[in-house]
Design an enzyme around this catalytic site. Structure first.
Site, PDB file in Angstrom:
ATOM      1  CG  ASP A  21      -2.779   1.421  -8.794  1.00 59.81           C
ATOM      2  OD1 ASP A  21      -3.777   0.687  -8.667  1.00 59.81           O
ATOM      3  OD2 ASP A  21      -2.226   1.990  -7.845  1.00 59.81           O
ATOM      4  CB  ILE A  22      -7.063  -1.562 -11.136  1.00 59.60           C
ATOM      5  CG1 ILE A  22      -8.467  -1.642 -11.735  1.00 59.60           C
ATOM      6  CG2 ILE A  22      -7.019  -1.975  -9.661  1.00 59.60           C
ATOM      7  CD1 ILE A  22      -9.021  -3.053 -11.835  1.00 59.60           C
ATOM      8  CG  ASN A  35     -11.487 -12.030   1.140  1.00 58.99           C
ATOM      9  OD1 ASN A  35     -12.616 -11.708   1.506  1.00 58.99           O
ATOM     10  ND2 ASN A  35     -10.407 -11.467   1.648  1.00 58.99           N
ATOM     11  N   GLY A  43      -3.101  -8.126  -2.005  1.00 52.40           N
ATOM     12  CA  GLY A  43      -3.112  -7.869  -3.441  1.00 52.40           C
ATOM     13  C   GLY A  43      -4.021  -6.735  -3.856  1.00 52.40           C
ATOM     14  CB  VAL A  44      -6.078  -6.242  -6.946  1.00 50.18           C
ATOM     15  CG1 VAL A  44      -7.078  -7.371  -6.917  1.00 50.18           C
ATOM     16  CG2 VAL A  44      -6.651  -5.032  -7.645  1.00 50.18           C
ATOM     17  CG  ASP A  45      -9.887  -7.743  -1.421  1.00 44.32           C
ATOM     18  OD1 ASP A  45     -10.677  -6.793  -1.495  1.00 44.32           O
ATOM     19  OD2 ASP A  45     -10.079  -8.719  -0.675  1.00 44.32           O
ATOM     20  CB  SER A 128      -8.377 -16.514  -9.971  1.00 48.57           C
ATOM     21  OG  SER A 128      -9.566 -16.571  -9.229  1.00 48.57           O
ATOM     22  CE1 TYR A 132      -7.830 -16.452  -2.844  1.00 50.09           C
ATOM     23  CE2 TYR A 132      -9.628 -16.229  -4.382  1.00 50.09           C
ATOM     24  CZ  TYR A 132      -9.136 -16.120  -3.109  1.00 50.09           C
ATOM     25  OH  TYR A 132      -9.947 -15.676  -2.100  1.00 50.09           O
TER      26      TYR A 132
END
Length: 185
Positions: A21-22, A35, A43-45, A128, A132
């Site tokens: 996990d980042i 975004n 998501g990751v954001d 992306s 995306y």
């Protein structure tokens, strides 16, 4: 689980692939696939915003957003990473609307900020390739090209980690690295 690639010598800069996990990585910076508003999302954001805490949102509100292909840097707040580099990747349309150039620009601008802030370690998600819809294999090829270029050009950079959220992403990187010289798989 990690897979080490490119220049695996002890003190040489290296590129690694990780299924971690980042948000748990203690790198100098992690990259957020954001975004345009930089105010959080899915998501990751969303995961990065939740893990960093409300201070991240407050700082992002002062930045005025970020155009596609560019990058902005903030503190890491509650994350183990000191900084977050936010970049906005392109939405995949059909590959004929500059998507490849915009995605490459995301990586270049993240590495530019890393150089400007003297960062030695940085971790990327697969920019992306989630909502995306950028094709994972094509995105992985661009990521690898830009990471290898940055490792050659920036002597301060010691480690670049490409995190893979799912098996499809892992396989996209693995299939591309098997044919590269100096890669350990």
């Amino acid at each position: 689980m990690s897979l080490v690639s490119v220049n695996a010598h002890s003190h040489a800069p290296r590129l690694e692939f990780s299924r971690n996990d980042i948000t748990i990585l203690a790198h100098d910076a992690i990259v957020n696939a954001a975004n345009n508003s930089l105010l959080g999302g899915g998501g990751v954001d969303g995961a990065i915003h939740r893990a960093a805490g409300p201070e991240l949102l407050a700082e992002c509100q002062t930045l005025g957003g970020c155009p596609t292909g560019e990058a902005r840097i903030t503190r890491g707040y509650s994350l183990p990473a000191r900084f977050i580099i936010h970049t906005v990747g392109p939405i995949w349309r059909d590959g004929r609307h500059g998507e490849a150039n915009l995605l490459a620009s995301c990586y270049r601008n993240c590495f530019r900020l890393a150089r400007e802030h003297n960062l030695q370690t940085i971790a990327f998600p697969a920019i992306s390739t989630g909502i995306y819809a950028y094709p994972k294999q094509e995105a992985a090829a661009i990521a690898l090209e830009q990471c290898e270029l940055a490792l050659r050009e920036n002597r301060a950079l010691r480690l670049v980690t490409l995190t893979c959220f799912n098996e499809d992403t892992w396989q996209a990187y693995a299939s591309l690295t098997k044919s590269r010289a100096g890669v350990l798989i």
